[in-house]
Design a protein around this motif. Structure first.
Motif, PDB file in Angstrom:
ATOM      1  N   SER A 163      10.916  14.985  -1.685  1.00  0.00           N
ATOM      2  CA  SER A 163      10.612  13.589  -2.016  1.00  0.00           C
ATOM      3  C   SER A 163      11.809  12.678  -1.777  1.00  0.00           C
ATOM      4  O   SER A 163      11.647  11.509  -1.428  1.00  0.00           O
ATOM      5  CB  SER A 163      10.167  13.489  -3.478  1.00  0.00           C
ATOM      6  OG  SER A 163      11.214  13.907  -4.343  1.00  0.00           O
ATOM      7  N   ARG A 222       4.636   1.353   1.386  1.00  0.00           N
ATOM      8  CA  ARG A 222       5.743   1.698   0.492  1.00  0.00           C
ATOM      9  C   ARG A 222       6.548   2.866   1.048  1.00  0.00           C
ATOM     10  O   ARG A 222       7.793   2.859   1.013  1.00  0.00           O
ATOM     11  CB  ARG A 222       5.186   2.043  -0.889  1.00  0.00           C
ATOM     12  CG  ARG A 222       6.251   2.401  -1.910  1.00  0.00           C
ATOM     13  CD  ARG A 222       5.647   2.520  -3.294  1.00  0.00           C
ATOM     14  NE  ARG A 222       4.487   3.407  -3.289  1.00  0.00           N
ATOM     15  CZ  ARG A 222       4.561   4.743  -3.339  1.00  0.00           C
ATOM     16  NH1 ARG A 222       5.750   5.338  -3.387  1.00  0.00           N
ATOM     17  NH2 ARG A 222       3.466   5.476  -3.343  1.00  0.00           N
ATOM     18  N   LYS A 223       5.875   3.876   1.592  1.00  0.00           N
ATOM     19  CA  LYS A 223       6.594   5.002   2.184  1.00  0.00           C
ATOM     20  C   LYS A 223       7.390   4.579   3.414  1.00  0.00           C
ATOM     21  O   LYS A 223       8.526   5.036   3.622  1.00  0.00           O
ATOM     22  CB  LYS A 223       5.607   6.107   2.555  1.00  0.00           C
ATOM     23  CG  LYS A 223       5.005   6.810   1.344  1.00  0.00           C
ATOM     24  CD  LYS A 223       4.088   7.941   1.769  1.00  0.00           C
ATOM     25  CE  LYS A 223       3.509   8.665   0.556  1.00  0.00           C
ATOM     26  NZ  LYS A 223       2.604   9.773   0.960  1.00  0.00           N
ATOM     27  N   THR A 227       0.831  -1.190   0.000  1.00  0.00           N
ATOM     28  CA  THR A 227       0.000   0.000   0.000  1.00  0.00           C
ATOM     29  C   THR A 227       0.874   1.253   0.000  1.00  0.00           C
ATOM     30  O   THR A 227       2.105   1.175   0.111  1.00  0.00           O
ATOM     31  CB  THR A 227      -0.923   0.000   1.217  1.00  0.00           C
ATOM     32  OG1 THR A 227      -0.119   0.015   2.404  1.00  0.00           O
ATOM     33  CG2 THR A 227      -1.820  -1.237   1.232  1.00  0.00           C
ATOM     34  N   THR A 228       0.234   2.392  -0.125  1.00  0.00           N
ATOM     35  CA  THR A 228       1.002   3.645  -0.165  1.00  0.00           C
ATOM     36  C   THR A 228       1.750   3.874   1.150  1.00  0.00           C
ATOM     37  O   THR A 228       2.933   4.268   1.162  1.00  0.00           O
ATOM     38  CB  THR A 228       0.060   4.826  -0.449  1.00  0.00           C
ATOM     39  OG1 THR A 228      -0.676   4.566  -1.644  1.00  0.00           O
ATOM     40  CG2 THR A 228       0.853   6.112  -0.592  1.00  0.00           C
ATOM     41  N   GLU A 229       1.086   3.602   2.273  1.00  0.00           N
ATOM     42  CA  GLU A 229       1.743   3.785   3.581  1.00  0.00           C
ATOM     43  C   GLU A 229       2.882   2.784   3.764  1.00  0.00           C
ATOM     44  O   GLU A 229       3.959   3.140   4.258  1.00  0.00           O
ATOM     45  CB  GLU A 229       0.723   3.635   4.707  1.00  0.00           C
ATOM     46  CG  GLU A 229      -0.320   4.737   4.780  1.00  0.00           C
ATOM     47  CD  GLU A 229      -1.411   4.554   3.726  1.00  0.00           C
ATOM     48  OE1 GLU A 229      -1.420   3.486   3.071  1.00  0.00           O
ATOM     49  OE2 GLU A 229      -2.238   5.474   3.579  1.00  0.00           O
TER      50      GLU A 229
END
Length: 600
Positions: free
Chosen positions: A468, A427-428, A423-425
């Protein structure tokens, strides 16, 4: 039997009046057993036997000659019975048996392990020629002692307990071998008088241990040598306090002068450069030697300092050796063996061989019947080859079934890929953990100088790419040029360098505000609200000769900034405040930087 003979009286344990008057010495034997009671019993038995034999009253009451007084020099031993008159043979045998029994009991009392005393009495070494004590001088059992003997024995046991209590306790830990050898060599020996006369290295050692006539029964008091009082000279601490106060006043004065010059803008780049390049002179005595050398000395009088260290009692260096706790070296730690680094081609070959081996193993298990065979993978291309008879009977039904299986396989494949996707979380979080792991290896930094940073698209790329890539730093806008400073892991710095030096076209002109794609690109770059002052009306400086160059790159010990921000600076002093004292030298370097292809 009121008229007993003196012999019977002596046999019954009564004192002889004649012997008491003449002052003749007694037998000299200390009471070992209750012999008087035994004698009384024997006398009673004897009187009963005489009464049975018809002994006349006159004979029993006739006066008997007094018992002879034993010689004074008789050796101490069991009490000797006085001579007895003639009697019957049976009575004599019984009396002899009683005597033998008394002697046996006396001899048994001489055994220290049967007397209950617990230990043999200590014999004091004497030089007089007194006779040695007899067997009867052994300590008695407490039940056989008189009151005076019990008190004497109790006081003696109490003294012995006090001596044992105040004995020097042996150390319960293993001492260092080097120190033990020094102490053993310094301790004097009792056997050699020369060693006893040698001075001891330990000032707290007992003087009684070096005496020639040791007293084992006396307590040895430890004598300590008192240290002489050393008074400080008058005004010593007053001078130290004055020097400290003067130093504080000078620091406050320097700080006020620096603040005043900073407010007035007098801090030029040349003063900063001179201050940054000037090095402090080396101290007279390093801090690690100041605690060892005497006060007020330096390296010039090193020989006197060494002599003071070896002879003075106030020195921190002694003859003792301190063995620090051993710390394992980093090379001794066992680290897991690292696998071989394979190229992409070798990795593909290893994967192909591994999958082929797994397939061979699966086929062997299916041949042996351990695994069921795989269902046929039917496609539209091999439909007639796999389902020959069924395809001929009802080709429309078989084709629909095959299409359904193909769609199901494609759906399951996409579903598995979607389930494995982060998920995005996640992956971050994964990228952040990778960045933290790389940050442990070291922090890198880079400084860029840009001629004109007025284009909003350029400012947006500079800011958002740094955020980023999880880079921290500052972007300073100055009327003459712009300075970008970043710090982070090596991978992020490498990516940012490609952006600044290759990807951005610095000669691109800024678009008008109303044009599509330009709105909202330049966010809140600066909290002071001055980011859109250049090129706000679409008419900015000509960017034909605009360029960006890398002026410094290297490793830094730690991060200085918490995040990436943009700031405006109208003067050099303001720019150095944004850069902090650690990076203020980069501003001087940027001002002296000569663009490539330009003459000085």
């Amino acid at each position: 039997m009121s008229g007993r003979r003196p012999a019977d009286t002596a046999a019954a344990g009564q004192p002889d009046p004649k012997r008491a008057k003449t002052g003749a010495p007694a037998t000299g034997a200390p009471p070992v057993l209750d012999i008087a009671a035994i004698r009384a019993q024997l006398a009673a038995k004897r009187a009963a036997l005489e009464a049975q034999a018809g002994t006349s009253t006159s004979k029993s009451a006739s006066p008997a000659p007094a018992a002879p007084t034993p010689p004074p020099a008789a050796a101490p031993g069991p009490a000797a019975l006085p001579p007895k008159p003639a009697m019957d043979a049976s009575i004599a045998e019984r009396l002899a048996a009683a005597k033998a029994r008394i002697e046996a009991l006396t001899a048994r009392a001489a055994n220290p392990y049967l007397s209950g005393a617990g230990s043999m009495p200590k014999t004091e070494p004497t030089t007089s020629s007194a006779p040695q004590p007899s067997v009867s001088s052994v300590a008695l059992h407490p039940l056989l002692m008189t009151e005076a003997q019990r008190e004497a024995q109790a006081s003696k046991n109490e003294k012995q307990a006090m001596r044992d209590r105040y004995k020097t306790m042996a150390p319960k830990f293993t001492s260092v071998k080097a120190n033990a050898n020094i102490v053993a060599s310094a301790a004097p020996s009792r056997a050699s008088p020369a060693a006893a006369s040698a001075p001891s290295l330990n000032p707290y050692a007992s003087t009684a241990s070096t005496s020639n006539s040791p007293a084992p029964d006396e307590e040895r008091a430890v004598t300590r040598r008192s240290k002489k009082l050393q008074f400080s000279r008058a005004g010593k601490y007053v001078a130290q306090g004055d020097a400290l106060r003067n130093e504080q006043k000078m620091d406050a004065l320097r700080q006020r002068i620096a603040e005043a010059s900073r407010k007035a803008g007098l801090d030029s780049e040349f003063d900063t450069l001179e201050r940054s390049l000037k090095r402090q002179p080396p101290p007279e005595v390093e801090w690690w030697d100041k605690a060892i050398l005497p006060e007020g000395s330096n390296y010039d009088d090193l020989e006197k300092s060494v002599e003071w260290i070896t002879t003075s009692q106030d020195s921190l260096i002694t003859h003792l050796i301190q063995h620090p706790i051993p710390i394992p070296a980093p090379g001794d730690k066992k680290v897991g063996e690292r696998g071989l680094m394979l190229t992409k081609k070798e990795q593909k070959k290893m994967r192909r061989q591994r999958r082929q081996a797994e397939l061979e193993d699966k086929r062997d298990r299916q041949k042996m019947g351990l695994l069921p065979p795989d269902p046929p993978k039917v496609r539209l291309a091999n439909l007639m080859k796999v389902l020959t008879s069924d395809a001929v009977q009802d080709p429309t039904k078989v084709e629909a079934k095959v299409r359904k299986e193909v769609a199901m396989r494609a759906y399951m494949h996409e579903k598995d890929n979607k389930d494995r996707k982060l998920t995005t979380e996640q992956r971050k979080e994964k990228e952040y953990q990778q960045m933290v792991a790389r940050e442990r290896k070291g922090i890198h930094g880079a400084v860029f100088k840009i001629k004109y940073l007025t284009n909003g698209r350029h400012r947006f790329k500079v800011r958002e790419t740094a955020r980023s890539d999880l880079l921290s730093g500052v972007c300073i806008f100055h009327p003459t040029f712009a300075l970008v400073l970043i710090e982070g892991v090596d991978k992020s710095v490498k990516h940012y360098k490609k952006l600044m030096l290759n990807r951005i076209d610095w000669t691109e002109q800024a678009r008008p505000l109303g044009e599509e794609g330009d709105d909202g690109e330049d966010g809140d770059d600066d909290e002071e609200g001055g980011t859109k002052r250049a090129g706000a009306d679409g008419e900015g400086p000509d960017l034909a000769d605009n360029k960006c160059e890398l002026i410094w790159e290297g490793e830094v010990p730690e991060r200085t900034f918490k995040m990436f921000r943009a700031r405006h600076a109208e003067s050099d002093t303001k720019a150095k405040e944004w850069l902090t004292p650690k990076w203020e030298g980069m501003w001087d370097l940027a001002k002296r930087w000569v663009w490539q292809g330009e003459d000085l």
